[in-house]
Motif scaffolding. Structure first.
Motif, PDB file in Angstrom:
ATOM      1  N   SER A  74       7.857 -26.477 -19.704  1.00  0.00           N
ATOM      2  CA  SER A  74       9.008 -27.012 -18.958  1.00  0.00           C
ATOM      3  C   SER A  74       9.125 -28.521 -19.144  1.00  0.00           C
ATOM      4  CB  SER A  74       8.891 -26.666 -17.475  1.00  0.00           C
ATOM      5  OG  SER A  74       7.884 -27.435 -16.848  1.00  0.00           O
ATOM      6  N   SER A  82      13.463 -33.020 -14.385  1.00  0.00           N
ATOM      7  CA  SER A  82      12.346 -32.995 -13.432  1.00  0.00           C
ATOM      8  C   SER A  82      12.022 -34.393 -12.937  1.00  0.00           C
ATOM      9  CB  SER A  82      11.100 -32.376 -14.085  1.00  0.00           C
ATOM     10  OG  SER A  82      11.313 -31.021 -14.396  1.00  0.00           O
ATOM     11  N   ARG A 154      23.649 -27.549  -9.242  1.00  0.00           N
ATOM     12  CA  ARG A 154      22.848 -26.459  -8.675  1.00  0.00           C
ATOM     13  C   ARG A 154      22.139 -26.921  -7.411  1.00  0.00           C
ATOM     14  NH1 ARG A 154      17.326 -26.400 -10.770  1.00  0.00           N
ATOM     15  NH2 ARG A 154      17.003 -28.186 -12.160  1.00  0.00           N
ATOM     16  N   ILE A 156      19.163 -27.030  -4.612  1.00  0.00           N
ATOM     17  CA  ILE A 156      17.695 -27.023  -4.643  1.00  0.00           C
ATOM     18  C   ILE A 156      17.177 -27.186  -3.220  1.00  0.00           C
ATOM     19  CG2 ILE A 156      15.635 -28.287  -5.400  1.00  0.00           C
ATOM     20  CD1 ILE A 156      17.255 -29.076  -7.906  1.00  0.00           C
ATOM     21  N   PHE A 159      10.129 -25.614  -4.107  1.00  0.00           N
ATOM     22  CA  PHE A 159       9.387 -25.481  -5.358  1.00  0.00           C
ATOM     23  C   PHE A 159       8.009 -24.904  -5.055  1.00  0.00           C
ATOM     24  CE2 PHE A 159       8.725 -29.851  -3.915  1.00  0.00           C
ATOM     25  CZ  PHE A 159       7.353 -30.019  -3.987  1.00  0.00           C
ATOM     26  N   ARG A 183       9.473 -25.733 -12.021  1.00  0.00           N
ATOM     27  CA  ARG A 183      10.909 -25.970 -11.816  1.00  0.00           C
ATOM     28  C   ARG A 183      11.195 -26.109 -10.323  1.00  0.00           C
ATOM     29  NH1 ARG A 183      10.221 -20.553 -12.727  1.00  0.00           N
ATOM     30  NH2 ARG A 183      11.176 -19.098 -11.251  1.00  0.00           N
ATOM     31  N   TYR A 184      12.342 -26.687 -10.043  1.00  0.00           N
ATOM     32  CA  TYR A 184      12.836 -26.827  -8.684  1.00  0.00           C
ATOM     33  C   TYR A 184      13.973 -25.827  -8.517  1.00  0.00           C
ATOM     34  CZ  TYR A 184      10.148 -31.118  -8.830  1.00  0.00           C
ATOM     35  OH  TYR A 184       9.119 -32.032  -8.964  1.00  0.00           O
ATOM     36  N   ARG A 185      14.002 -25.126  -7.384  1.00  0.00           N
ATOM     37  CA  ARG A 185      14.949 -24.015  -7.269  1.00  0.00           C
ATOM     38  C   ARG A 185      15.462 -23.878  -5.839  1.00  0.00           C
ATOM     39  NH1 ARG A 185      10.758 -18.877  -7.780  1.00  0.00           N
ATOM     40  NH2 ARG A 185       9.258 -19.597  -6.242  1.00  0.00           N
TER      41      ARG A 185
END
Length: 341
Positions: A74, A82, A154, A156, A159, A183-185
């Motif tokens: 990533s 990131s 997106r 967020i 994480f 990743r950040y989600r």
């Protein structure tokens, strides 16, 4: 007749036998064969033990190894995004809520904290509110929730990562560093953390059709848990999978006969008794639960996700039902307390 010479002959033969034995021992160790045999044995042990220990270590740390590989990839393909998100977390002083994250989902809360610095693949946290714990958190998987924000279109709010370093004094965490995540989600977050019920019998449930809410305490429950499941393997019974301050997940095992309506949206009257290890007693409450989900479980059983929507309080010879504002307060306090143990 003088037989003394025979005695002398026996002595000579015994001496020769002792000398032969000593020569045999000397020949055995002359070329170090014993040492070579010992080295051979050790090399065979190591040839088996080293690969076995390596395989066991790789299996034990497989998730961390996988996480490290995923993070490496990533950082190659999304290093810039990131870094922007991490700079935002540091510069804005965004508050993190850190929870342990098990295969069963979100577990006990660790702390509230802010990210003070990101360097060398690690996030140094500035601890704000810490929950006491006796666990060694190093290499433990955690999930961090933040107030939702938007980056590059997106949303967020969370994480998942691992604890890189911790320092604890007694049960109080003094220092905590996390690995930067893959990743950040965005995660749909439950308001109430579910507590898995490890020992059946610690939470007991009786259930009635909601149409009996005015007389439920006078009649036999339609469904209930049992104190000793091993003695009732083939009988229909309830099993508690997990519980939170706002609801409960139940499994109906061996369903048979006439059951109350169990479609999504249907309601049940529940009497839930919870064992308190501090007082060595059960405390209980009565609620109306709405079925929010229905699913299949082992051996053809039925799973129900139930949300508490009303609470019953004794009033004279009956019960009055009051709408709940999201949770049973004393249950929430109890679950939070045992999570910190």
């Amino acid at each position: 007749m003088d037989l003394g010479w025979l005695t002398g002959l026996d002595g000579v033969q015994e001496l020769h036998a002792q000398l032969d034995f000593l020569r045999s021992v000397q020949r055995t160790f002359d070329h170090g064969s014993g040492r070579l045999d010992l080295l051979t044995v050790f090399s065979k042990i190591l040839a088996v033990a080293v690969p076995l220990v390596s395989v066991m270590a790789a299996w034990y740390y497989r998730r961390i190894f996988g996480f490290g590989l995923g993070r490496f990839l990533s950082r190659i393909f999304s290093a810039k995004s990131s870094q922007i998100i991490e700079n935002y977390l540091v510069s804005k002083g965004v508050m993190l809520e850190v929870y342990l994250y098990s295969p069963h989902g979100v577990d006990r809360k660790v702390c509230n904290a802010r990210v003070s610095a990101v360097a060398g693949g690690g996030m140094t946290l500035d601890l704000v509110q810490v929950h006491p714990t006796s666990l060694n958190l190093k290499n433990k998987r955690v999930i961090c929730f933040v107030k939702p924000f938007t980056y590059s279109g997106r949303k967020i709010n969370a994480f998942v990562t691992y604890v890189r370093h911790m320092h604890r004094r007694g049960t109080v965490i003094k220092e905590l560093t996390l690995l930067t995540p893959i990743r950040y989600r965005f995660v749909i977050r439950r308001k109430h953390v579910r507590q898995k019920v490890a020992r059946q019998g610690a939470v007991r449930v009786k259930a009635w059709d909601v149409r009996r809410r005015k007389t439920f305490w006078m009649v036999r429950p339609d469904l209930q848990t049992v104190s000793n499941p091993a003695k009732h393997e083939d009988k229909m019974r309830l099993e508690v999978a997990n519980i939170s301050a706002g609801g409960v997940r139940l499994h109906i095992l061996n369903p048979k006969g006439e059951l109350p309506p169990l479609k999504e949206g249907n309601q049940l009257v529940l009497r839930i008794s919870v064992w308190n290890p501090e007082t060595k007693k059960f405390f209980y409450f009565n609620v109306v639960g709405a079925i929010r989900s229905r699913f299949k479980v082992k051996s053809g059983g039925i799973g129900l996700g139930i949300q508490f929507v009303a609470r019953g309080d004794r009033m004279g010879s009956g019960y009055t039902w009051k709408t709940l504002q999201g949770e049973i307060p004393e249950l929430g306090e109890f679950l939070e307390r045992i999570q910190g143990d």
